[in-house]
Design a protein around this motif. Structure first.
Motif, PDB file in Angstrom:
ATOM      1  N   LYS A  94       0.801  -1.219   0.000  1.00  0.00           N
ATOM      2  CA  LYS A  94       0.000   0.000   0.000  1.00  0.00           C
ATOM      3  C   LYS A  94       0.831   1.265   0.000  1.00  0.00           C
ATOM      4  CE  LYS A  94      -2.635  -0.648   3.562  1.00  0.00           C
ATOM      5  NZ  LYS A  94      -3.727  -0.344   4.522  1.00  0.00           N
ATOM      6  N   GLU A  95       1.957   1.274   0.692  1.00  0.00           N
ATOM      7  CA  GLU A  95       2.688   2.517   0.889  1.00  0.00           C
ATOM      8  C   GLU A  95       4.129   2.465   0.377  1.00  0.00           C
ATOM      9  OE1 GLU A  95       1.565   5.349   1.768  1.00  0.00           O
ATOM     10  OE2 GLU A  95      -0.458   4.672   2.231  1.00  0.00           O
ATOM     11  N   GLN A 192      -9.072  -3.943  -2.123  1.00  0.00           N
ATOM     12  CA  GLN A 192      -8.869  -2.515  -2.346  1.00  0.00           C
ATOM     13  C   GLN A 192      -7.415  -2.112  -2.126  1.00  0.00           C
ATOM     14  OE1 GLN A 192     -11.682   0.093  -0.398  1.00  0.00           O
ATOM     15  NE2 GLN A 192     -10.236   1.799  -0.389  1.00  0.00           N
ATOM     16  N   ASP A 193      -6.728  -2.809  -1.235  1.00  0.00           N
ATOM     17  CA  ASP A 193      -5.313  -2.502  -1.005  1.00  0.00           C
ATOM     18  C   ASP A 193      -4.481  -2.790  -2.247  1.00  0.00           C
ATOM     19  OD1 ASP A 193      -5.933  -1.796   1.614  1.00  0.00           O
ATOM     20  OD2 ASP A 193      -5.592  -3.825   2.360  1.00  0.00           O
ATOM     21  N   GLU A 196      -5.128   0.006  -4.661  1.00  0.00           N
ATOM     22  CA  GLU A 196      -4.379   1.186  -4.227  1.00  0.00           C
ATOM     23  C   GLU A 196      -2.901   1.064  -4.581  1.00  0.00           C
ATOM     24  OE1 GLU A 196      -3.453   3.668  -0.082  1.00  0.00           O
ATOM     25  OE2 GLU A 196      -4.880   2.002  -0.107  1.00  0.00           O
ATOM     26  N   VAL A 199      -2.732   1.851  -8.377  1.00  0.00           N
ATOM     27  CA  VAL A 199      -3.127   3.199  -8.795  1.00  0.00           C
ATOM     28  C   VAL A 199      -2.025   4.201  -8.466  1.00  0.00           C
ATOM     29  CG1 VAL A 199      -4.733   5.095  -8.334  1.00  0.00           C
ATOM     30  CG2 VAL A 199      -5.596   2.781  -8.671  1.00  0.00           C
ATOM     31  N   LYS A 200      -1.423   4.055  -7.311  1.00  0.00           N
ATOM     32  CA  LYS A 200      -0.382   4.996  -6.913  1.00  0.00           C
ATOM     33  C   LYS A 200       0.790   5.050  -7.886  1.00  0.00           C
ATOM     34  CE  LYS A 200      -1.177   5.318  -1.936  1.00  0.00           C
ATOM     35  NZ  LYS A 200      -0.613   5.085  -0.582  1.00  0.00           N
ATOM     36  N   ASP A 245       1.128  11.188  -2.342  1.00  0.00           N
ATOM     37  CA  ASP A 245       0.872   9.899  -1.696  1.00  0.00           C
ATOM     38  C   ASP A 245      -0.075  10.067  -0.516  1.00  0.00           C
ATOM     39  OD1 ASP A 245       1.427   7.031  -1.067  1.00  0.00           O
ATOM     40  OD2 ASP A 245       2.373   7.922   0.703  1.00  0.00           O
ATOM     41  N   ILE A 248      -3.677  10.721  -1.949  1.00  0.00           N
ATOM     42  CA  ILE A 248      -4.246   9.513  -2.547  1.00  0.00           C
ATOM     43  C   ILE A 248      -4.661   8.531  -1.458  1.00  0.00           C
ATOM     44  CG2 ILE A 248      -3.766   7.525  -4.029  1.00  0.00           C
ATOM     45  CD1 ILE A 248      -1.863   9.287  -5.612  1.00  0.00           C
ATOM     46  N   SER A 249      -3.838   8.399  -0.426  1.00  0.00           N
ATOM     47  CA  SER A 249      -4.175   7.516   0.688  1.00  0.00           C
ATOM     48  C   SER A 249      -5.441   7.993   1.390  1.00  0.00           C
ATOM     49  CB  SER A 249      -3.008   7.446   1.683  1.00  0.00           C
ATOM     50  OG  SER A 249      -1.864   6.909   1.084  1.00  0.00           O
ATOM     51  N   PHE A 252      -8.470   6.939  -0.689  1.00  0.00           N
ATOM     52  CA  PHE A 252      -8.796   5.518  -0.559  1.00  0.00           C
ATOM     53  C   PHE A 252      -9.395   5.211   0.809  1.00  0.00           C
ATOM     54  CE2 PHE A 252      -6.220   4.856  -4.364  1.00  0.00           C
ATOM     55  CZ  PHE A 252      -6.912   3.812  -4.963  1.00  0.00           C
ATOM     56  N   ARG A 256     -13.394   3.492   1.928  1.00  0.00           N
ATOM     57  CA  ARG A 256     -13.434   2.161   2.543  1.00  0.00           C
ATOM     58  C   ARG A 256     -14.822   1.869   3.109  1.00  0.00           C
ATOM     59  NH1 ARG A 256      -9.135  -0.965   3.504  1.00  0.00           N
ATOM     60  NH2 ARG A 256      -7.076  -0.145   3.019  1.00  0.00           N
TER      61      ARG A 256
END
Length: 256
Positions: A94-95, A192-193, A196, A199-200, A245, A248-249, A252, A256
């Protein structure tokens, strides 16, 4: 006097911002427009994608290992080391995976885009193309954007996968078997993770390509200007990636 200086700085800033987004919009609008310059796209994909693979894999491997090490230290007193795989996956996919891969590509590929285009500008090759009636954005910028949009998700996936492998290598020394490590992934990750995590890098690739092309095409000052432009592109891309970042986070998280 101070008001005049501030006014000039603001005008220069917003003019640059307008030019930046105008270039980005022009690049996106020309993605499916002919001529496609397929050969240039392949060359740029090789330079920006395959050439950056090793450094992304190396970054992902040791990032996954250090993430697993820190997670094991924190979870061991609670007898919860079986969750280390999920923690590494949630953090990297995710990150850290998209961000680290993008920062590595910004440093290597983004600076290369700026230096190459900047050299063409200061040697008047770009002016010669304009005289011939060539669409500079279509010929020089759009192939680099398409290559970056394809390369960044692939590099991010490779970074994520190798980080999970590195995490398991570190976890194996603490008695974590493969089944236990993999079973922790589904406990921390949802579909979804994964979205994400893909997409990032697409958005980050857009930032790197547009920033590199914008700074490169506005290079001035000869060889010294090319070096300064490459440094400026890396700094601007890296800061923009980190700032975007966060937003965008947040988006998302809101869905949720």
């Amino acid at each position: 006097m101070n008001i005049i200086v501030v006014d000039r700085v603001l005008i220069r800033f917003f003019h640059g911002l307008q030019s930046y987004f105008s270039l980005g919009g022009g690049m996106l609008a020309r993605i499916f427009r002919r001529p496609s310059y397929y050969r240039e796209f392949v060359v740029q994909f090789d330079k920006l994608g395959f050439a950056s693979l090793f450094i992304c894999l190396l970054t992902g491997l040791f990032s996954g290992m250090v993430m697993a090490l820190q997670a094991l230290i924190q979870l061991k007193p609670f007898a919860a080391t079986s969750y280390v795989g999920g923690m590494v996956a949630a953090t990297m996919i995710k990150e850290l995976g998209p961000v680290l891969a993008s920062l590595m590509v910004a440093g290597r590929g983004g600076s290369a885009i700026t230096a190459e285009l900047g050299t063409m500008v200061v040697t008047e090759q770009v002016d010669a193309m304009r005289v011939e009636g060539t669409d500079i954005i279509q010929r020089l910028a759009t192939p680099r954007l398409k290559a970056m949009l394809l390369a960044m998700p692939l590099l991010t996936v490779a970074t994520d996968v190798i980080s999970l492998v590195g995490g398991y290598v570190m976890s194996a020394g603490y008695g974590i078997n493969p089944i236990m490590y993999v079973s922790g992934l589904s406990q921390f990750m949802v579909f979804q993770d994964l979205i994400e995590g893909l997409v990032k890098p697409l958005f980050f690739g857009l930032i790197i390509a547009v920033t590199g092309c914008y700074v490169g095409l506005n290079t001035r000052g000869g060889a010294e200007g090319v070096g300064a432009a490459a440094k400026q592109a890396v700094v601007l891309s890296s800061v923009t990636i980190l700032v975007s970042d966060f937003f965008i986070s947040k988006i998302f998280v809101a869905f949720r």
